[in-house]
Design a protein around this motif. Structure first.
Motif, PDB file in Angstrom:
ATOM      1  N   ASN A  15     -18.565  49.973 -20.712  1.00 44.98           N
ATOM      2  CA  ASN A  15     -17.391  49.189 -21.097  1.00 44.98           C
ATOM      3  C   ASN A  15     -17.196  47.837 -20.346  1.00 44.98           C
ATOM      4  O   ASN A  15     -16.256  46.910 -20.802  1.00 44.98           O
ATOM      5  CB  ASN A  15     -16.064  50.030 -20.446  1.00 44.98           C
ATOM      6  N   ASP A  16     -18.235  47.529 -19.464  1.00 46.32           N
ATOM      7  CA  ASP A  16     -18.290  46.283 -18.904  1.00 46.32           C
ATOM      8  C   ASP A  16     -18.841  45.142 -19.636  1.00 46.32           C
ATOM      9  O   ASP A  16     -19.247  43.931 -19.201  1.00 46.32           O
ATOM     10  CB  ASP A  16     -18.920  46.467 -17.414  1.00 46.32           C
ATOM     11  N   TYR A  17     -19.552  45.747 -20.720  1.00 43.64           N
ATOM     12  CA  TYR A  17     -20.512  44.991 -21.511  1.00 43.64           C
ATOM     13  C   TYR A  17     -19.982  44.918 -22.947  1.00 43.64           C
ATOM     14  O   TYR A  17     -19.364  45.559 -23.410  1.00 43.64           O
ATOM     15  CB  TYR A  17     -22.041  45.514 -21.341  1.00 43.64           C
ATOM     16  N   ASP A  18     -20.500  43.806 -23.580  1.00 47.22           N
ATOM     17  CA  ASP A  18     -20.201  43.469 -25.133  1.00 47.22           C
ATOM     18  C   ASP A  18     -21.137  43.982 -26.066  1.00 47.22           C
ATOM     19  O   ASP A  18     -22.271  43.896 -26.216  1.00 47.22           O
ATOM     20  CB  ASP A  18     -20.286  41.834 -25.239  1.00 47.22           C
ATOM     21  N   ARG A  19     -20.347  45.177 -26.550  1.00 47.22           N
ATOM     22  CA  ARG A  19     -21.072  45.978 -27.693  1.00 47.22           C
ATOM     23  C   ARG A  19     -21.360  45.173 -28.886  1.00 47.22           C
ATOM     24  O   ARG A  19     -21.976  45.868 -29.735  1.00 47.22           O
ATOM     25  CB  ARG A  19     -20.284  47.432 -28.025  1.00 47.22           C
TER      26      ARG A  19
END
Length: 261
Positions: A15-19
């Motif tokens: 969730n802390d990263y840009d999927r």
């Protein structure tokens, strides 16, 4: 060990990263692919259920350092970060591992396997179980990377078109390493073809017969070579030599039950 719990924790971590970032998504798909490859290798080896699950857990966490590397540098280049060492660091120095598995009985195995999974070669691991899991994750990583090299746009992998790759040369040093049946030292890669050759040369560092059989049965050597149009005639000739030599090497490795050198 609860793999479903571990997967949920991994999804929360993401969730802390840009999927939406293509490189992030590539690594997410790769993570689950490596889990499956690890499971297959462990089951083919007829390992106990605990080791089969442990191999999958290591597969789930093996590239956890990649996401921060991509967030900070948007690059897979080893010069930007040692993602394996960083992954082991955040898992065990910052105790992130407890988010994925409550028990600590497998910590040393997990730490060793993840910390060494991208080493040029495995050295200095004296514990047999730690070594086995380090070998499994390295094989599984290479197996799913075959899929990555076939499904991912060349522009994402190498930053140029397939046509531009095929126009470049293979440098003599890289060709020498290949002919000596060695993986390519990353710092010796100069051209885009050097990079492409390195994706084939890591078949010289496979540990288990089951992995070689997967490479053979999926025709990975021919498919990876076939992705690039070799408009440089010298490169085209060299690639045919590489195709023949690598396929023969794999046949011999299977006959020798893996660990063929």
């Amino acid at each position: 060990m609860d793999l479903q719990y571990s997967k949920k924790a991994f999804e929360n971590y993401l969730n802390d990263y840009d999927r939406k970032n293509e490189k992030i998504m590539l690594k997410i798909v790769h993570t689950y692919g490596v889990m499956e490859c690890s499971k297959k290798i462990a089951e083919d080896m007829k390992l106990p259920a605990e080791d089969c699950e442990l191999a999958q857990l290591i597969g789930l966490l093996h590239d956890i350092g990649r996401f921060e590397q991509l967030k900070c540098y948007n690059s897979f280049e080893p010069g930007t970060m040692n993602h394996a060492a960083f992954g082991a660091k955040i898992l065990f120095e910052k105790r992130l591992i407890r988010c994925f598995v409550e028990e600590d009985k497998w910590d040393e195995i997990i730490k060793t396997a993840i910390g060494h999974h991208s080493d040029y070669c495995l050295k200095g691991i004296t514990n047999k179980r730690e070594l086995m899991h380090a070998q499994i994750i390295r094989d599984a990583d290479k197996l799913d990377n075959c899929r990555v090299k076939l499904e991912t746009a060349i522009e994402i992998l190498l930053g140029v078109t397939a046509e531009q790759v095929g126009m470049s040369e293979i440098t003599p040093e890289v060709m020498r390493q290949f002919k000596n049946h060695k993986s390519i030292l990353l710092e010796t890669r100069k051209t885009k073809m050097d990079y492409w050759i390195s994706y084939l040369a890591y078949f010289y560092d496979i540990n288990f017969k089951a992995t070689y059989e997967s490479i053979r049965d999926n025709h990975y050597v021919d498919k990876i070579i076939g992705r690039i149009p070799y408009t440089n005639p010298d490169t085209g000739k060299q690639m045919e030599q590489i195709r023949n030599e690598m396929n023969l090497y794999i046949q011999n490795a299977i006959k020798e039950n893996g660990n063929y050198k």
